[in-house]
Design an enzyme around this catalytic site. Structure first.
Site, PDB file in Angstrom:
ATOM      1  N   ILE A  14      68.249   3.983  45.776  1.00 42.79           N
ATOM      2  CA  ILE A  14      69.298   3.273  46.882  1.00 42.79           C
ATOM      3  C   ILE A  14      69.732   1.792  47.367  1.00 42.79           C
ATOM      4  O   ILE A  14      70.640   1.490  47.994  1.00 42.79           O
ATOM      5  CB  ILE A  14      67.950   3.045  48.080  1.00 42.79           C
ATOM      6  N   ASN A  82      64.443  -1.132  52.980  1.00 42.62           N
ATOM      7  CA  ASN A  82      64.370  -0.648  51.874  1.00 42.62           C
ATOM      8  C   ASN A  82      63.410  -0.386  51.415  1.00 42.62           C
ATOM      9  O   ASN A  82      62.475   0.650  50.972  1.00 42.62           O
ATOM     10  CB  ASN A  82      64.796  -0.229  51.334  1.00 42.62           C
ATOM     11  N   GLY A  84      59.741   0.730  48.481  1.00 40.42           N
ATOM     12  CA  GLY A  84      58.490   2.143  49.436  1.00 40.42           C
ATOM     13  C   GLY A  84      58.226   2.360  47.827  1.00 40.42           C
ATOM     14  O   GLY A  84      58.595   2.091  46.798  1.00 40.42           O
ATOM     15  N   ILE A  85      57.049   3.043  47.764  1.00 38.60           N
ATOM     16  CA  ILE A  85      56.743   3.315  47.326  1.00 38.60           C
ATOM     17  C   ILE A  85      55.805   4.600  47.608  1.00 38.60           C
ATOM     18  O   ILE A  85      56.045   4.714  48.628  1.00 38.60           O
ATOM     19  CB  ILE A  85      55.232   2.348  46.203  1.00 38.60           C
ATOM     20  N   TYR A 147      52.503   8.598  52.533  1.00 39.63           N
ATOM     21  CA  TYR A 147      54.019   7.923  53.096  1.00 39.63           C
ATOM     22  C   TYR A 147      54.117   9.220  53.805  1.00 39.63           C
ATOM     23  O   TYR A 147      55.100   7.873  55.197  1.00 39.63           O
ATOM     24  CB  TYR A 147      54.488   9.045  51.708  1.00 39.63           C
ATOM     25  N   TYR A 179      66.480  14.028  49.955  1.00 42.58           N
ATOM     26  CA  TYR A 179      66.388  13.857  49.316  1.00 42.58           C
ATOM     27  C   TYR A 179      67.433  12.250  48.041  1.00 42.58           C
ATOM     28  O   TYR A 179      69.012  13.908  48.207  1.00 42.58           O
ATOM     29  CB  TYR A 179      66.352  14.815  47.985  1.00 42.58           C
TER      30      TYR A 179
HETATM   31  P1  NDP Z   1      62.992   3.460  43.794  1.00 42.46           P
HETATM   32  O1  NDP Z   1      61.715   3.556  43.281  1.00 42.46           O
HETATM   33  O2  NDP Z   1      63.986   3.326  42.423  1.00 42.46           O
HETATM   34  O3  NDP Z   1      63.177   1.648  43.937  1.00 42.46           O
HETATM   35  C1  NDP Z   1      62.474   0.905  44.740  1.00 42.46           C
HETATM   36  C2  NDP Z   1      62.700  -0.768  44.817  1.00 42.46           C
HETATM   37  O4  NDP Z   1      61.610  -0.654  45.831  1.00 42.46           O
HETATM   38  C3  NDP Z   1      63.083  -1.398  43.972  1.00 42.46           C
HETATM   39  O5  NDP Z   1      63.658  -2.364  43.675  1.00 42.46           O
HETATM   40  C4  NDP Z   1      60.972  -1.676  44.105  1.00 42.46           C
HETATM   41  O6  NDP Z   1      60.940  -3.275  42.910  1.00 42.46           O
HETATM   42  C5  NDP Z   1      60.645  -1.955  45.363  1.00 42.46           C
HETATM   43  N1  NDP Z   1      59.405  -2.331  45.365  1.00 42.46           N
HETATM   44  C6  NDP Z   1      58.288  -1.783  45.364  1.00 42.46           C
HETATM   45  N2  NDP Z   1      57.578  -1.985  45.921  1.00 42.46           N
HETATM   46  C7  NDP Z   1      58.076  -3.187  46.366  1.00 42.46           C
HETATM   47  C8  NDP Z   1      57.260  -4.405  46.468  1.00 42.46           C
HETATM   48  N3  NDP Z   1      55.693  -4.444  46.845  1.00 42.46           N
HETATM   49  N4  NDP Z   1      57.366  -5.467  47.432  1.00 42.46           N
HETATM   50  C9  NDP Z   1      58.870  -5.567  46.861  1.00 42.46           C
HETATM   51  N5  NDP Z   1      59.886  -4.345  46.896  1.00 42.46           N
HETATM   52  C10 NDP Z   1      58.853  -3.385  46.491  1.00 42.46           C
HETATM   53  O7  NDP Z   1      63.058   3.562  45.171  1.00 42.46           O
HETATM   54  P2  NDP Z   1      64.205   4.712  46.127  1.00 42.46           P
HETATM   55  O8  NDP Z   1      65.266   4.078  46.162  1.00 42.46           O
HETATM   56  O9  NDP Z   1      64.500   6.184  45.348  1.00 42.46           O
HETATM   57  O10 NDP Z   1      63.692   4.847  47.519  1.00 42.46           O
HETATM   58  C11 NDP Z   1      63.790   3.133  49.007  1.00 42.46           C
HETATM   59  C12 NDP Z   1      63.658   3.636  49.742  1.00 42.46           C
HETATM   60  O11 NDP Z   1      64.043   5.148  50.360  1.00 42.46           O
HETATM   61  C13 NDP Z   1      62.094   3.785  49.933  1.00 42.46           C
HETATM   62  O12 NDP Z   1      61.667   3.185  50.700  1.00 42.46           O
HETATM   63  C14 NDP Z   1      61.493   4.872  50.140  1.00 42.46           C
HETATM   64  O13 NDP Z   1      60.290   5.834  50.543  1.00 42.46           O
HETATM   65  C15 NDP Z   1      62.926   5.571  50.640  1.00 42.46           C
HETATM   66  N6  NDP Z   1      63.432   7.144  50.303  1.00 42.46           N
HETATM   67  C16 NDP Z   1      64.238   7.178  49.259  1.00 42.46           C
HETATM   68  C17 NDP Z   1      64.267   8.595  48.725  1.00 42.46           C
HETATM   69  C18 NDP Z   1      64.620   9.210  47.977  1.00 42.46           C
HETATM   70  O14 NDP Z   1      64.595  10.810  47.640  1.00 42.46           O
HETATM   71  N7  NDP Z   1      64.862   8.468  46.729  1.00 42.46           N
HETATM   72  C19 NDP Z   1      64.394   9.780  50.443  1.00 42.46           C
HETATM   73  C20 NDP Z   1      63.769   8.751  51.936  1.00 42.46           C
HETATM   74  C21 NDP Z   1      63.389   7.719  51.483  1.00 42.46           C
HETATM   75  P3  NDP Z   1      60.958  -2.889  41.594  1.00 42.46           P
HETATM   76  O15 NDP Z   1      62.308  -2.937  40.853  1.00 42.46           O
HETATM   77  O16 NDP Z   1      60.358  -4.360  41.257  1.00 42.46           O
HETATM   78  O17 NDP Z   1      59.755  -2.250  41.394  1.00 42.46           O
END
Ligand code: NDP
Length: 241
Positions: A14, A82, A84-85, A147, A179
């Protein structure tokens, strides 16, 4: 001069779509990432974003990253929290570190990043902060006490900071995606995904671009009167009042 935006987790999923969406609107974008160098370099090459490695769970790392970005790109106009884990598990089996990691990466990160930019935004009397929460912060989700708590916490944080900041020309809003097809959801078993899709009136998962479009609107001058809001983008899966 084009506005400067930071997107945490802006190199994948995202966040990458948000980075692309803001660049298409003329912003200079700094995309933060944590450890995936390959995705970060690909993002830099393909989008023209500048990429910065920083752990958003660390207060000092966020302060240092913001200082570096401001010295290289100028004052921050837009912040998108944005990154998140997930570390899912039923509460009765959840290790303590899964709780802390999820709270710190999803929620404490908002404090860390906002704390580092808010004074400058107040001085300049302009700012846009968009926090990416989740449908599961609104409704709760089995296996996600950590979460769901973090994402619900982001909504309270958003409303409180919006009240503190509105008179200074700053808006603070949240988006609750449903999702969305990214690495995060592709890690889920297919039968779980199929059962989730059956609960979505739109009968499909969302696309990262559909979240990015909402961010671009909230970051724009047209959204100046939208403040403290929770925008749901979930294909009708959960219709909160
Ligand atoms: P991804 O797992 O695809 O990507 C996560 C991103 O966050 C990556 O760029 C990662 O970096 C970065 N990241 C994780 N931990 C850290 C940290 N400690 N410091 C800096 N950067 C970090 O996630 P999504 O794109 O699916 O999700 C993005 C957001 O949307 C999140 O907050 C998630 O909770 C939220 N969300 C997602 C949904 C979904 O269905 N996908 C639904 C609802 C909410 P790196 O690439 O280096 O690991």
């Amino acid at each position: 001069m084009s506005r400067v935006a930071i997107v945490t987790g802006g190199t994948r999923g995202i966040g990458r779509a948000i980075t692309e969406g803001l660049i298409a609107e003329g912003y200079q974008v700094a995309a933060l990432y944590h450890g995936n160098e390959e995705a970060a370099q690909k993002c830099a090459t393909e989008t023209g974003a500048k990429v910065y490695k920083a752990d958003v769970a660390s207060f000092q790392a966020c302060a240092d990253a913001i200082a570096k970005i401001e010295s290289e790109m100028g004052p921050i106009d837009v912040l998108v929290n944005n990154a998140g884990i997930t570390k899912d598990g039923m509460l009765h089996k959840m290790p303590e570190d899964s709780w802390h990691a999820v709270i710190e990466t999803n929620l404490t990160s908002c404090f860390n990043m906002c704390r580092a930019v808010i004074a400058g935004m107040r001085e300049r009397k302009f700012g846009r902060i968009v926090n990416i929460s989740s449908i599961n912060g609104q409704k709760g989700q089995l296996g996600q006490c950590n979460y769901s708590a973090a994402k619900a916490g982001m909504l309270g944080f958003t409303r409180a900071l919006a009240q503190e900041s509105a008179a200074k020309g700053i808006t603070v809003n949240a988006i609750c995606p449903g999702y969305i097809a990214t690495d995060m959801t592709s890690a889920m078993p297919q039968e779980v995904l199929d059962s989730i899709i059956r609960q979505i009136p739109a009968a499909r998962m969302g696309k990262p671009q559909e979240i990015a479009d909402m961010v671009v609107f909230l970051a724009s001058d047209r959204a100046a009167f939208v403040n403290g809001a929770t925008m749901t983008v979930n294909g009708g899966q959960y219709m909160a009042a």
